[in-house]
Write a protein that holds these residues in place. Structure first.
Motif, PDB file in Angstrom:
ATOM      1  N   UNK A   9      80.942 -56.183  19.291  1.00 27.24           N
ATOM      2  CA  UNK A   9      79.486 -56.136  19.216  1.00 27.24           C
ATOM      3  C   UNK A   9      79.018 -57.046  18.096  1.00 27.24           C
ATOM      4  N   UNK A  10      78.126 -57.962  18.446  1.00 25.57           N
ATOM      5  CA  UNK A  10      77.617 -58.934  17.497  1.00 25.57           C
ATOM      6  C   UNK A  10      76.135 -58.701  17.266  1.00 25.57           C
ATOM      7  N   UNK A  49      81.748 -57.561  25.522  1.00 30.97           N
ATOM      8  CA  UNK A  49      81.052 -58.235  24.439  1.00 30.97           C
ATOM      9  C   UNK A  49      79.613 -57.754  24.467  1.00 30.97           C
ATOM     10  N   UNK A  50      79.140 -57.220  23.329  1.00 29.88           N
ATOM     11  CA  UNK A  50      77.762 -56.768  23.215  1.00 29.88           C
ATOM     12  C   UNK A  50      76.999 -57.599  22.209  1.00 29.88           C
ATOM     13  N   UNK A  51      75.743 -57.903  22.517  1.00 26.05           N
ATOM     14  CA  UNK A  51      74.836 -58.581  21.592  1.00 26.05           C
ATOM     15  C   UNK A  51      73.699 -57.605  21.338  1.00 26.05           C
ATOM     16  N   UNK A  52      73.614 -57.092  20.108  1.00 23.45           N
ATOM     17  CA  UNK A  52      72.742 -55.980  19.726  1.00 23.45           C
ATOM     18  C   UNK A  52      71.677 -56.518  18.773  1.00 23.45           C
ATOM     19  N   UNK A  53      70.422 -56.211  19.028  1.00 24.21           N
ATOM     20  CA  UNK A  53      69.316 -56.689  18.207  1.00 24.21           C
ATOM     21  C   UNK A  53      69.620 -56.414  16.729  1.00 24.21           C
ATOM     22  N   UNK A 120      73.436 -68.142  16.750  1.00 16.75           N
ATOM     23  CA  UNK A 120      74.352 -68.628  15.730  1.00 16.75           C
ATOM     24  C   UNK A 120      75.798 -68.216  15.922  1.00 16.75           C
ATOM     25  N   UNK A 121      76.127 -67.503  17.006  1.00 21.94           N
ATOM     26  CA  UNK A 121      77.519 -67.134  17.271  1.00 21.94           C
ATOM     27  C   UNK A 121      78.270 -68.405  17.652  1.00 21.94           C
ATOM     28  N   UNK A 122      79.340 -68.704  16.926  1.00 22.71           N
ATOM     29  CA  UNK A 122      80.096 -69.934  17.158  1.00 22.71           C
ATOM     30  C   UNK A 122      81.205 -69.668  18.174  1.00 22.71           C
ATOM     31  N   UNK A 123      81.207 -70.514  19.205  1.00 17.31           N
ATOM     32  CA  UNK A 123      82.225 -70.476  20.247  1.00 17.31           C
ATOM     33  C   UNK A 123      83.099 -71.712  20.144  1.00 17.31           C
ATOM     34  N   UNK A 124      84.401 -71.500  20.113  1.00 16.74           N
ATOM     35  CA  UNK A 124      85.353 -72.598  20.227  1.00 16.74           C
ATOM     36  C   UNK A 124      85.670 -72.731  21.712  1.00 16.74           C
TER      37      UNK A 124
END
Length: 146
Positions: A9-10, A49-53, A120-124
Motif C-alpha cells: 500500500x502506497x 497493490x493499493x494506492x491510498x489517499x 511520484x511512485x518510481x517504477x523501474x
C-alpha cells in the motif's frame, strides 16, 4: 512467520490521477476503486497493490503528513526485451509519467529505465536476462551471461 507479502500500500496524494495512470496508461484493471480514497490492483497471485489517499494513509497510521511520504522505494516491472522496456517507458510517459532515467544498459547486464507515476511512485521498467520464474512461482536471480 510465513515469508510473504500480500498487500503493498502506497500513499497517493491524488488517487484519481493514480487510477487514471494505471488503467489508461498501463492498461491495468482495478480490483476495487473508491474515488478519491483508494484503488487496488491485483499484481500477482495473492498480491495486491493499493494506492491510498495520503491524508487517509497518515490518519490510518495515526501519524502526520511526514508518515505518508515515500522514500527509498522503487517498484520493478520486468519485461521480455530491451525493446519492450523502451515501449513500456514510452507508454508510461504518454500516460503522464515523469522520466526519471532514460532506458539504458544496466550494471547488472540487463537494460532498464525509470519513470515516476503522477504521485511520484518510481517504477523501474527492466529487462533482466538473469530473472526467471518457475512454474511453482519460485524466482531465480542468476548471473547474466555474455
Amino acid at each position: 512467520m510465513n515469508q510473504s507479502v500480500h498487500f503493498i500500500t502506497l500513499s497517493a496524494p491524488d488517487v484519481d490521477a493514480a487510477r487514471d495512470f494505471y488503467t489508461t496508461g498501463l492498461g491495468w484493471t482495478p480490483l476495487m476503486y473508491v474515488p478519491g480514497d483508494i484503488v487496488f490492483f491485483q499484481v500477482a497471485p495473492g498480491v495486491v497493490l493499493g494506492l491510498f489517499e495520503a491524508g487517509a494513509f497518515a490518519a490510518d497510521m495515526e501519524g502526520g503528513p511526514e508518515d505518508a511520504r515515500l522514500s527509498g522505494l522503487t517498484l520493478s516491472h520486468n519485461v521480455a526485451s530491451p525493446q519492450e522496456v523502451d515501449a513500456v517507458v514510452d507508454q508510461a510517459l504518454k500516460a503522464g509519467a515523469r522520466l526519471v532515467k532514460s532506458p539504458k544498459k544496466a550494471d547488472f547486464g540487463g537494460y532498464h529505465g525509470h519513470v515516476a507515476d503522477p504521485n511520484g511512485v518510481v517504477w523501474e521498467i527492466c529487462h533482466n536476462p538473469g530473472w526467471s520464474v518457475a512454474e511453482d512461482g519460485t524466482v531465480r536471480l542468476g548471473p547474466v551471461e555474455g
